[in-house]
Design a protein around this motif. Structure first.
Motif, PDB file in Angstrom:
ATOM      1  N   GLY A  76      -1.800  98.253  73.889  1.00 24.49           N
ATOM      2  CA  GLY A  76      -2.998  98.983  73.490  1.00 24.49           C
ATOM      3  C   GLY A  76      -3.650  99.765  74.614  1.00 24.49           C
ATOM      4  N   ALA A  77      -3.016  99.807  75.777  1.00 18.21           N
ATOM      5  CA  ALA A  77      -3.589 100.500  76.927  1.00 18.21           C
ATOM      6  C   ALA A  77      -2.483 101.206  77.698  1.00 18.21           C
ATOM      7  CB  ALA A  77      -4.324  99.524  77.839  1.00 18.21           C
ATOM      8  N   LEU A  78      -2.861 102.248  78.443  1.00 20.27           N
ATOM      9  CA  LEU A  78      -1.926 102.941  79.311  1.00 20.27           C
ATOM     10  C   LEU A  78      -1.622 102.051  80.508  1.00 20.27           C
ATOM     11  CD1 LEU A  78      -3.672 106.446  79.345  1.00 20.27           C
ATOM     12  CD2 LEU A  78      -1.862 105.648  77.795  1.00 20.27           C
ATOM     13  N   SER A  79      -0.347 101.917  80.845  1.00 16.81           N
ATOM     14  CA  SER A  79       0.025 101.054  81.965  1.00 16.81           C
ATOM     15  C   SER A  79      -0.225 101.757  83.299  1.00 16.81           C
ATOM     16  CB  SER A  79       1.497 100.664  81.864  1.00 16.81           C
ATOM     17  OG  SER A  79       2.329 101.780  82.137  1.00 16.81           O
ATOM     18  N   ASP A  80      -0.342 100.967  84.357  1.00 21.80           N
ATOM     19  CA  ASP A  80      -0.552 101.533  85.686  1.00 21.80           C
ATOM     20  C   ASP A  80       0.608 102.442  86.086  1.00 21.80           C
ATOM     21  OD1 ASP A  80      -2.933 100.170  85.883  1.00 21.80           O
ATOM     22  OD2 ASP A  80      -2.107  98.512  87.072  1.00 21.80           O
ATOM     23  N   ALA A  81       1.834 102.010  85.793  1.00 24.95           N
ATOM     24  CA  ALA A  81       3.003 102.804  86.167  1.00 24.95           C
ATOM     25  C   ALA A  81       3.022 104.139  85.428  1.00 24.95           C
ATOM     26  CB  ALA A  81       4.286 102.025  85.878  1.00 24.95           C
ATOM     27  N   THR A  86       2.185 110.048  85.460  1.00 23.80           N
ATOM     28  CA  THR A  86       1.536 111.195  84.835  1.00 23.80           C
ATOM     29  C   THR A  86       0.656 111.946  85.827  1.00 23.80           C
ATOM     30  OG1 THR A  86       1.569 110.023  82.719  1.00 23.80           O
ATOM     31  CG2 THR A  86       0.090 111.911  82.906  1.00 23.80           C
ATOM     32  N   ILE A  87      -0.095 111.242  86.625  1.00 25.16           N
ATOM     33  CA  ILE A  87      -0.950 111.908  87.607  1.00 25.16           C
ATOM     34  C   ILE A  87      -0.112 112.670  88.626  1.00 25.16           C
ATOM     35  CG2 ILE A  87      -2.556 111.495  89.511  1.00 25.16           C
ATOM     36  CD1 ILE A  87      -3.971 109.458  87.790  1.00 25.16           C
ATOM     37  N   ALA A  88       1.052 112.134  88.989  1.00 24.33           N
ATOM     38  CA  ALA A  88       1.946 112.856  89.896  1.00 24.33           C
ATOM     39  C   ALA A  88       2.372 114.190  89.284  1.00 24.33           C
ATOM     40  CB  ALA A  88       3.167 112.002  90.223  1.00 24.33           C
ATOM     41  N   ALA A  89       2.678 114.182  87.995  1.00 25.13           N
ATOM     42  CA  ALA A  89       3.056 115.420  87.314  1.00 25.13           C
ATOM     43  C   ALA A  89       1.868 116.379  87.222  1.00 25.13           C
ATOM     44  CB  ALA A  89       3.591 115.112  85.918  1.00 25.13           C
ATOM     45  N   LEU A  90       0.694 115.836  86.950  1.00 29.84           N
ATOM     46  CA  LEU A  90      -0.492 116.682  86.835  1.00 29.84           C
ATOM     47  C   LEU A  90      -0.883 117.301  88.175  1.00 29.84           C
ATOM     48  CD1 LEU A  90      -2.580 114.508  84.365  1.00 29.84           C
ATOM     49  CD2 LEU A  90      -1.560 116.748  83.903  1.00 29.84           C
ATOM     50  N   ARG A  91      -0.570 116.630  89.262  1.00 31.05           N
ATOM     51  CA  ARG A  91      -0.816 117.231  90.583  1.00 31.05           C
ATOM     52  C   ARG A  91       0.053 118.490  90.761  1.00 31.05           C
ATOM     53  NH1 ARG A  91      -0.983 111.650  92.759  1.00 31.05           N
ATOM     54  NH2 ARG A  91      -3.170 111.159  93.186  1.00 31.05           N
ATOM     55  N   VAL A  92       1.282 118.432  90.268  1.00 27.63           N
ATOM     56  CA  VAL A  92       2.144 119.618  90.316  1.00 27.63           C
ATOM     57  C   VAL A  92       1.522 120.746  89.496  1.00 27.63           C
ATOM     58  CG1 VAL A  92       4.429 120.553  89.765  1.00 27.63           C
ATOM     59  CG2 VAL A  92       4.210 118.213  90.645  1.00 27.63           C
ATOM     60  N   ALA A 120     -10.228 107.094  78.046  1.00 28.93           N
ATOM     61  CA  ALA A 120     -11.342 107.815  78.664  1.00 28.93           C
ATOM     62  C   ALA A 120     -11.352 107.613  80.176  1.00 28.93           C
ATOM     63  CB  ALA A 120     -12.659 107.357  78.048  1.00 28.93           C
ATOM     64  N   ASP A 121     -11.042 106.398  80.626  1.00 27.07           N
ATOM     65  CA  ASP A 121     -10.984 106.136  82.069  1.00 27.07           C
ATOM     66  C   ASP A 121      -9.875 106.951  82.723  1.00 27.07           C
ATOM     67  OD1 ASP A 121     -13.061 104.327  81.854  1.00 27.07           O
ATOM     68  OD2 ASP A 121     -11.736 102.584  81.680  1.00 27.07           O
ATOM     69  N   PHE A 122      -8.754 107.060  82.041  1.00 24.33           N
ATOM     70  CA  PHE A 122      -7.649 107.852  82.557  1.00 24.33           C
ATOM     71  C   PHE A 122      -8.045 109.321  82.686  1.00 24.33           C
ATOM     72  CE2 PHE A 122      -4.138 110.681  81.176  1.00 24.33           C
ATOM     73  CZ  PHE A 122      -3.348 110.601  82.313  1.00 24.33           C
ATOM     74  N   ILE A 123      -8.722 109.853  81.660  1.00 23.11           N
ATOM     75  CA  ILE A 123      -9.159 111.251  81.685  1.00 23.11           C
ATOM     76  C   ILE A 123     -10.084 111.494  82.880  1.00 23.11           C
ATOM     77  CG2 ILE A 123     -10.490 113.012  80.456  1.00 23.11           C
ATOM     78  CD1 ILE A 123      -7.759 112.484  79.222  1.00 23.11           C
ATOM     79  N   ARG A 125     -10.179 109.796  85.686  1.00 14.81           N
ATOM     80  CA  ARG A 125      -9.416 109.720  86.937  1.00 14.81           C
ATOM     81  C   ARG A 125      -8.623 111.004  87.167  1.00 14.81           C
ATOM     82  NH1 ARG A 125      -4.711 105.314  88.672  1.00 14.81           N
ATOM     83  NH2 ARG A 125      -4.049 106.506  90.516  1.00 14.81           N
ATOM     84  N   VAL A 126      -8.048 111.560  86.116  1.00 14.99           N
ATOM     85  CA  VAL A 126      -7.309 112.821  86.238  1.00 14.99           C
ATOM     86  C   VAL A 126      -8.220 113.917  86.770  1.00 14.99           C
ATOM     87  CG1 VAL A 126      -6.214 114.683  84.917  1.00 14.99           C
ATOM     88  CG2 VAL A 126      -5.561 112.307  84.499  1.00 14.99           C
ATOM     89  N   ARG A 127      -9.421 113.986  86.220  1.00 15.03           N
ATOM     90  CA  ARG A 127     -10.366 115.018  86.659  1.00 15.03           C
ATOM     91  C   ARG A 127     -10.727 114.836  88.136  1.00 15.03           C
ATOM     92  NH1 ARG A 127     -16.216 116.434  83.830  1.00 15.03           N
ATOM     93  NH2 ARG A 127     -16.910 117.933  85.399  1.00 15.03           N
ATOM     94  N   GLU A 128     -10.941 113.592  88.531  1.00 19.24           N
ATOM     95  CA  GLU A 128     -11.348 113.313  89.905  1.00 19.24           C
ATOM     96  C   GLU A 128     -10.224 113.607  90.899  1.00 19.24           C
ATOM     97  OE1 GLU A 128     -12.825 109.512  92.674  1.00 19.24           O
ATOM     98  OE2 GLU A 128     -12.701 109.328  90.486  1.00 19.24           O
ATOM     99  N   GLU A 129      -8.982 113.258  90.534  1.00 22.11           N
ATOM    100  CA  GLU A 129      -7.884 113.360  91.487  1.00 22.11           C
ATOM    101  C   GLU A 129      -7.137 114.687  91.460  1.00 22.11           C
ATOM    102  OE1 GLU A 129      -5.254 110.037  91.629  1.00 22.11           O
ATOM    103  OE2 GLU A 129      -6.865 108.556  91.377  1.00 22.11           O
ATOM    104  N   THR A 130      -7.213 115.414  90.342  1.00 22.07           N
ATOM    105  CA  THR A 130      -6.462 116.668  90.238  1.00 22.07           C
ATOM    106  C   THR A 130      -7.340 117.883  89.958  1.00 22.07           C
ATOM    107  OG1 THR A 130      -6.044 116.588  87.847  1.00 22.07           O
ATOM    108  CG2 THR A 130      -4.544 115.341  89.271  1.00 22.07           C
TER     109      THR A 130
END
Length: 345
Positions: A76-81, A86-92, A120-123, A125-130
């Motif tokens: 029911g949740a996105l895994s850390d891995a 995904t964040i690595a891809a979004l950095r590209v 929502a937490d993932f979203i 984090r994406v905004r903050e890091e990328t």
């Protein structure tokens, strides 16, 4: 459902497209570009384009299998891995956006983020890091954007047509009237099965008997999830038109064409016999994982998920028994770009 154009004005509560960060000085004065990013349950895909005539010309693109929704069905949740991949891809993607003179961009997330408890937490984090602002869109908007992006590839004809998008976490079905330049949506349905969610819930099998049983389970789940939509479909007396946009249909089209490597020019816009696509689906379902991995255009990355896509496609062919299947290597990103260029939202 009331008829509505596939290309809709922005609905209440939908976030507007965002201006991209100012380009580096050396790119000022260059042609203005637009960008669309589609983060799905399985793939992260970016398209950067500039207006050209009645459409657009692609100037840059990126696609990577990230499997954001891996394990979501069980936990029911996105895994850390999955998040890290995904964040690595979004950095590209973020780097590409910075390097291009992008005027306006929209980035969307679909079923995995809709369903995950930590979406929502993932979203955030994406905004903050990328620096990328991801909007979690509804299944309805996802379906309409897919239609807007690919409907031009429908076979000529009259009467209703069915457009579908087999994703990683869900499948969208859209019944349209396509007798005009801009198709009108008559009805739509989102089923909670995509290639990732269905594989994790019902896939697997070490021998032929187990694989056959798993495929029957997947087919039954798909049929059950399509039932409400099936009950609403109109009777069609003429030729049924069917168009699919997804990695499943483009992969099966590549197998049908016996391509040694994927070639978008041969796949996008292909009209394939539905019976041939069904036969390929059943053949792949009977193969072992290792056998599928050896096939060109499937390989190790798609070998475990393609069978679920086959089960979903067969369910769609049962639902809408067309003689031919149109194949589109375009969809949500192209729909976003068209809307950005025409309306700025």
């Amino acid at each position: 459902m009331v008829d509505m154009p596939a290309q809709l004005p922005r609905r209440q509560g939908q976030r507007p497209a965002r201006s991209a960060p100012p380009p580096p000085r050396h790119t000022r004065g260059a042609p203005r570009h637009y960008a669309a990013l589609d983060l799905g349950t399985n793939n992260c895909r970016l398209l950067i384009a500039r207006p050209q005539g009645d459409g657009f010309a692609v100037v840059d693109a990126f696609s990577r299998i990230v499997r954001l929704g891996e394990g979501l069905a069980a936990h029911g949740a996105l895994s850390d891995a999955a998040i890290e991949r995904t964040i690595a891809a979004l950095r590209v993607c973020a780097d590409k956006l910075k390097r291009r003179n992008v005027r306006l961009a929209r980035s969307v997330a679909t079923e995995a983020c809709r369903r995950a408890s930590n979406g929502a937490d993932f979203i955030a984090r994406v905004r903050e890091e990328t620096g990328i602002h991801l909007d979690i869109i509804s299944a309805e908007e996802e379906a309409r954007l897919a239609v807007l992006g690919c409907h031009a590839l429908l076979e000529p004809g009259s009467g209703p047509a069915l457009v579908f998008d087999i994703g990683g976490g869900s499948t969208e079905l859209v019944l349209i009237d396509a007798d005009t330049t801009v198709p009108r949506v008559r009805d739509w349905h989102s089923a909670p099965w995509g290639v990732v969610s269905l594989t994790e819930s019902a896939g697997g099998g070490n021998d032929a008997a187990e694989r056959a049983n798993a495929y029957r389970r997947m087919r039954a789940l798909v049929t059950e999830s399509f039932a409400p939509f099936a009950a609403r479909l109109p009777k069609v007396t003429g030729t049924r038109r069917l168009l699919g946009t997804s990695g499943t249909v483009t992969t099966l089209a590549s197998v049908h064409l016996e391509l040694e490597r994927y070639d978008r020019a041969q796949v996008d816009g292909l009209i394939a016999p539905a019976a041939a696509m069904r036969a390929i689906s059943q053949e792949l379902a009977g193969m072992s994982l290792a056998e599928r991995a050896q096939l060109p255009c499937i390989g190790r990355e798609r070998a475990d998920l393609v069978v679920a896509g086959c089960a979903i496609l067969e369910g769609i062919l049962d639902l809408w028994p067309a003689e031919r299947l149109g194949v589109a290597d375009r969809g949500i990103r192209e729909g976003i770009l068209r809307r950005l260029m025409e309306t700025g939202a």
